[in-house]
Structure formats: structure tokens, C-alpha cells
Design an enzyme around this catalytic site. Structure first.
Site, PDB file in Angstrom:
ATOM      1  N   LYS A   6      -0.123 -16.187  22.626  1.00 35.21           N
ATOM      2  CA  LYS A   6       0.334 -15.096  21.757  1.00 35.21           C
ATOM      3  C   LYS A   6       1.013 -13.996  22.583  1.00 35.21           C
ATOM      4  CE  LYS A   6      -3.877 -14.342  20.185  1.00 35.21           C
ATOM      5  NZ  LYS A   6      -4.649 -15.372  20.912  1.00 35.21           N
ATOM      6  N   ARG A  53      -8.063 -10.445  12.884  1.00 36.72           N
ATOM      7  CA  ARG A  53      -8.925 -11.536  13.311  1.00 36.72           C
ATOM      8  C   ARG A  53     -10.028 -11.835  12.303  1.00 36.72           C
ATOM      9  NH1 ARG A  53      -7.771 -10.813  19.215  1.00 36.72           N
ATOM     10  NH2 ARG A  53      -8.655 -12.575  20.333  1.00 36.72           N
ATOM     11  N   ARG A  69      -5.392 -17.834  33.894  1.00 36.69           N
ATOM     12  CA  ARG A  69      -4.595 -16.660  33.511  1.00 36.69           C
ATOM     13  C   ARG A  69      -4.805 -15.469  34.438  1.00 36.69           C
ATOM     14  NH1 ARG A  69      -4.758 -14.443  27.470  1.00 36.69           N
ATOM     15  NH2 ARG A  69      -7.012 -14.529  27.738  1.00 36.69           N
ATOM     16  N   ARG A 106      -9.091 -11.156  33.806  1.00 34.16           N
ATOM     17  CA  ARG A 106      -9.925 -10.479  32.822  1.00 34.16           C
ATOM     18  C   ARG A 106     -11.392 -10.855  32.978  1.00 34.16           C
ATOM     19  NH1 ARG A 106      -6.832 -11.346  27.227  1.00 34.16           N
ATOM     20  NH2 ARG A 106      -8.998 -11.623  26.588  1.00 34.16           N
ATOM     21  N   ARG A 142     -15.983 -16.927  22.461  1.00 36.23           N
ATOM     22  CA  ARG A 142     -14.702 -16.521  21.855  1.00 36.23           C
ATOM     23  C   ARG A 142     -14.175 -17.610  20.927  1.00 36.23           C
ATOM     24  NH1 ARG A 142     -11.738 -15.123  27.244  1.00 36.23           N
ATOM     25  NH2 ARG A 142      -9.857 -14.719  26.020  1.00 36.23           N
TER      26      ARG A 142
HETATM   27  P1  ADP Z   1      -7.048 -13.381  23.732  1.00 36.87           P
HETATM   28  O1  ADP Z   1      -5.830 -13.026  24.528  1.00 36.87           O
HETATM   29  O2  ADP Z   1      -7.988 -14.240  24.498  1.00 36.87           O
HETATM   30  O3  ADP Z   1      -6.740 -13.888  22.366  1.00 36.87           O
HETATM   31  P2  ADP Z   1      -7.462 -10.546  23.202  1.00 36.87           P
HETATM   32  O4  ADP Z   1      -6.923  -9.882  24.398  1.00 36.87           O
HETATM   33  O5  ADP Z   1      -6.639 -10.553  21.983  1.00 36.87           O
HETATM   34  O6  ADP Z   1      -7.896 -12.036  23.570  1.00 36.87           O
HETATM   35  O7  ADP Z   1      -8.882  -9.938  22.846  1.00 36.87           O
HETATM   36  C1  ADP Z   1      -9.887  -9.815  23.809  1.00 36.87           C
HETATM   37  C2  ADP Z   1     -11.172  -9.341  23.151  1.00 36.87           C
HETATM   38  O8  ADP Z   1     -10.967  -8.077  22.499  1.00 36.87           O
HETATM   39  C3  ADP Z   1     -11.713 -10.250  22.050  1.00 36.87           C
HETATM   40  O9  ADP Z   1     -12.517 -11.304  22.546  1.00 36.87           O
HETATM   41  C4  ADP Z   1     -12.530  -9.251  21.213  1.00 36.87           C
HETATM   42  O10 ADP Z   1     -13.753  -8.929  21.857  1.00 36.87           O
HETATM   43  C5  ADP Z   1     -11.660  -8.001  21.263  1.00 36.87           C
HETATM   44  N1  ADP Z   1     -10.665  -7.969  20.170  1.00 36.87           N
HETATM   45  C6  ADP Z   1      -9.306  -7.998  20.299  1.00 36.87           C
HETATM   46  N2  ADP Z   1      -8.712  -7.928  19.095  1.00 36.87           N
HETATM   47  C7  ADP Z   1      -9.704  -7.860  18.164  1.00 36.87           C
HETATM   48  C8  ADP Z   1      -9.741  -7.803  16.743  1.00 36.87           C
HETATM   49  N3  ADP Z   1      -8.606  -7.787  16.016  1.00 36.87           N
HETATM   50  N4  ADP Z   1     -10.950  -7.745  16.141  1.00 36.87           N
HETATM   51  C9  ADP Z   1     -12.086  -7.757  16.841  1.00 36.87           C
HETATM   52  N5  ADP Z   1     -12.140  -7.818  18.178  1.00 36.87           N
HETATM   53  C10 ADP Z   1     -10.958  -7.878  18.859  1.00 36.87           C
HETATM   54  P1  ADP Z   2      -3.111 -15.315  24.335  1.00 35.36           P
HETATM   55  O1  ADP Z   2      -2.420 -13.973  24.284  1.00 35.36           O
HETATM   56  O2  ADP Z   2      -2.933 -16.101  23.067  1.00 35.36           O
HETATM   57  O3  ADP Z   2      -4.542 -15.219  24.735  1.00 35.36           O
HETATM   58  P2  ADP Z   2      -1.490 -15.762  26.748  1.00 35.36           P
HETATM   59  O4  ADP Z   2      -0.084 -15.533  26.329  1.00 35.36           O
HETATM   60  O5  ADP Z   2      -2.170 -14.716  27.536  1.00 35.36           O
HETATM   61  O6  ADP Z   2      -2.382 -16.191  25.458  1.00 35.36           O
HETATM   62  O7  ADP Z   2      -1.527 -17.159  27.544  1.00 35.36           O
HETATM   63  C1  ADP Z   2      -2.719 -17.676  28.129  1.00 35.36           C
HETATM   64  C2  ADP Z   2      -2.391 -18.364  29.449  1.00 35.36           C
HETATM   65  O8  ADP Z   2      -1.654 -19.564  29.207  1.00 35.36           O
HETATM   66  C3  ADP Z   2      -1.532 -17.531  30.406  1.00 35.36           C
HETATM   67  O9  ADP Z   2      -1.950 -17.795  31.733  1.00 35.36           O
HETATM   68  C4  ADP Z   2      -0.103 -18.052  30.151  1.00 35.36           C
HETATM   69  O10 ADP Z   2       0.701 -17.942  31.323  1.00 35.36           O
HETATM   70  C5  ADP Z   2      -0.356 -19.504  29.796  1.00 35.36           C
HETATM   71  N1  ADP Z   2       0.581 -20.028  28.780  1.00 35.36           N
HETATM   72  C6  ADP Z   2       1.073 -19.378  27.699  1.00 35.36           C
HETATM   73  N2  ADP Z   2       1.855 -20.184  26.951  1.00 35.36           N
HETATM   74  C7  ADP Z   2       1.839 -21.397  27.569  1.00 35.36           C
HETATM   75  C8  ADP Z   2       2.458 -22.676  27.285  1.00 35.36           C
HETATM   76  N3  ADP Z   2       3.235 -22.855  26.198  1.00 35.36           N
HETATM   77  N4  ADP Z   2       2.218 -23.702  28.140  1.00 35.36           N
HETATM   78  C9  ADP Z   2       1.427 -23.531  29.224  1.00 35.36           C
HETATM   79  N5  ADP Z   2       0.827 -22.362  29.559  1.00 35.36           N
HETATM   80  C10 ADP Z   2       1.033 -21.297  28.748  1.00 35.36           C
END
Ligand code: ADP
Ligand code: ADP
Ligand code: ZN
Length: 219
Positions: free
Chosen positions: A15, A89, A128, A162, A173
Site C-alpha cells: 500500500k 480498517r 522491509r 519498524r 496483525r
Molecule cells: P502496515 O503497513 O503493516 O499495513 P500500518 O503502518 O498501516 O501497517 O499500521 C501499523 C499499525 O498502526 C497497525 O498494526 C495498527 O496498530 C495501527 N493502525 C494503523 N492504521 C490503523 C487504523 N486505521 N485503525 C487501527 N489501527 C491502525
Molecule cells: P504496506 O504499506 O501495505 O504495509 P509496503 O509498501 O510498506 O506495504 O511494502 C512492504 C514491503 O514489501 C516493503 O519492503 C516493499 O519494498 C516491498 N514491496 C512492496 N510492493 C512489492 C511488490 N509488488 N513486490 C515485492 N515487494 C514489494
């Protein structure tokens, strides 16, 4: 015309990576509740202390807190459109977002669902790291920096991992995702806003699929 989209998908789906491209290429504003919460925790406020513990365990922060953060951003000014990254979410968050946008005379144009297998997510999350200065997202094997320890984009050496990107927190998660977030897929399917993309493809191909959805909006 403003364009508002939601990026929906499990932790590590890509994302944030795709959101950055949309910001760069289309001038949209990325609203990542994960980033906002990480800012809040590093600011040392009472709210920050409370959310840190919840985040590190991999649980969801309360709807009240994240809705409050989004409301603040939406009220703080105009934008050509927003990319909601990691929000909503839960179903109550989805309802709140609809209400907030309706109050501004706007709505959600598309919900892009990024589909990725669980096994791939473990790999993505464990590799990551991000730039603490500009937010660029990297991966140990699929997207390493050109020069070891230095951000390609801004040259910063402040590269971080992270606290919640470990196998234990990821298990929680993923459970939280399937239990509380995945019902949104059915909801947005019913409202005809859901647009699935193949999140298993490489970053460029996912980008093309996302671009195709964006280009189809309003047609
Ligand atoms: P990821 O990149 O792994 O999808 P995020 O960076 O979006 O994770 O979120 C990290 C953490 O922040 C989540 O595991 C949760 O604890 C909290 N969080 C983020 N967005 C939300 C949301 N919309 N509602 C509830 N908790 C959230
Ligand atoms: P999210 O915001 O959904 O948690 P991220 O964009 O942070 O996901 O991506 C999670 C990890 O996967 C990062 O290390 C990123 O570089 C890698 N990544 C993202 N998209 C792809 C893809 N299409 N193929 C392989 N690795 C990816
Ligand atoms: Zn950087």
C-alpha cells in the site's frame, strides 16, 4: 474534480509503496494512519504512549483515535484528492470516512484491494526498511538501496526497521486483518467500489494495474 481512493490490503501488501507513486505522479495527498500514529508515538504525548504498546503487539488502535486523526487532516485544507493508506480498517471507520467526506461534498471513487498471499507477506514484512527522512520504502532483496546504508532518494543514512515488523507481531496483525478489516472487502464489493489488483506482481506491474483503475475513474 477531486479523486479519493482507498488502498486496502493486509500488512506488507504494498500500500505505502504504491501510495508514494500516486503522490509523485498524480499529486494526490497520502493519508497513512500508520505514519500518523508513528509520528504521534515519537512526539512523546500521552496518546503516543498509549498507542505504542498497542501497535507493537500488532493490535488495532481504537476507532476513536484514528478517526480523530483523519478528521484533523481532512479539515486542515484542500487537496486534489486523498489516498487513504491503511484507513479504514474497520466497518465503523468506513462509515465515519463516508460521513466526513459527505460533509465536504465528496466521496470515495475507488477502493483498490491489493491481493497478496500470506507467505509472501511474511517475506515482505521481514525485509522491509524505510528512510526516516523522506519515507522511501525499501526491501532487503526486492528493493535494496543502491549504496549500502544510504537512501537513494534523499541521501539520508537514517534507515529504519519498524518495531512491529517481526514474526510475532505479524501473526497478530494478520489475525486483526482477517477478523476486522477483511469484512470491508465484502462491504465495498456491495457498494460497487471494489477494484482488485494482483499484489503478487512486481512493483511496476502493480503500479500499472493501479494506474488503470485511476484512469478508469469517472468514465
Ligand atoms: P502496515 O503497513 O503493516 O499495513 P500500518 O503502518 O498501516 O501497517 O499500521 C501499523 C499499525 O498502526 C497497525 O498494526 C495498527 O496498530 C495501527 N493502525 C494503523 N492504521 C490503523 C487504523 N486505521 N485503525 C487501527 N489501527 C491502525
Ligand atoms: P504496506 O504499506 O501495505 O504495509 P509496503 O509498501 O510498506 O506495504 O511494502 C512492504 C514491503 O514489501 C516493503 O519492503 C516493499 O519494498 C516491498 N514491496 C512492496 N510492493 C512489492 C511488490 N509488488 N513486490 C515485492 N515487494 C514489494
Ligand atoms: Zn530518504
Amino acid at each position: 474534480m477531486t479523486i479519493n481512493i482507498i488502498l486496502l490490503g493486509p500488512p506488507g501488501a504494498g500500500k505505502g509503496t504504491q501510495a508514494r507513486t500516486l503522490v509523485e505522479q498524480r499529486g494526490l495527498v497520502q493519508l497513512s494512519t500508520g505514519d500518523m500514529l508513528r509520528d504521534a508515538r515519537s512526539s512523546g504525548t500521552e496518546m503516543g504512549r498509549r498507542v505504542a504498546e498497542v501497535m507493537d503487539k500488532g493490535q488495532l488502535v481504537t476507532d476513536e483515535i484514528v478517526i480523530g486523526l483523519i478528521r484533523e487532516k481532512l479539515e486542515s485544507g484542500d487537496a486534489p484528492g486523498f489516498i487513504f493508506d491503511g484507513f479504514p480498517r474497520t466497518l465503523p471507520q468506513a462509515d465515519a470516512l463516508n460521513d466526513l467526506l459527505a460533509g465536504m461534498g465528496q466521496s470515495i471513487d475507488a477502493v483498490i484491494e491489493m491481493r497478496v498471499d500470506d507467505a509472501a507477506l511474511v517475506d515482505r514484512i521481514s525485509g522491509r526498511f524505510t528512510c526516516g527522512n523522506c519515507g522511501e520504502v525499501y526491501h532487503d532483496t526486492t528493493r535494496p538501496t543502491a549504496a549500502e546504508g544510504t537512501c537513494d532518494v534523499c541521501g539520508s543514512t537514517d534507515l529504519k526497521r519498524r518495531a512491529d515488523d517481526n514474526a510475532d507481531a505479524l501473526k497478530t496483525r494478520l489475525l486483526e486483518y482477517y477478523k476486522k478489516t477483511s469484512p470491508l472487502i465484502g462491504y465495498y464489493y456491495a457498494t460497487k467500489q471494489l477494484q482488485p489488483v494482483d499484489g503478487m506482481a512486481d512493483v511496476a506491474e502493480v503500479g500499472r494495474q493501479v494506474a488503470a483503475v485511476m484512469d478508469g475513474i469517472g468514465r
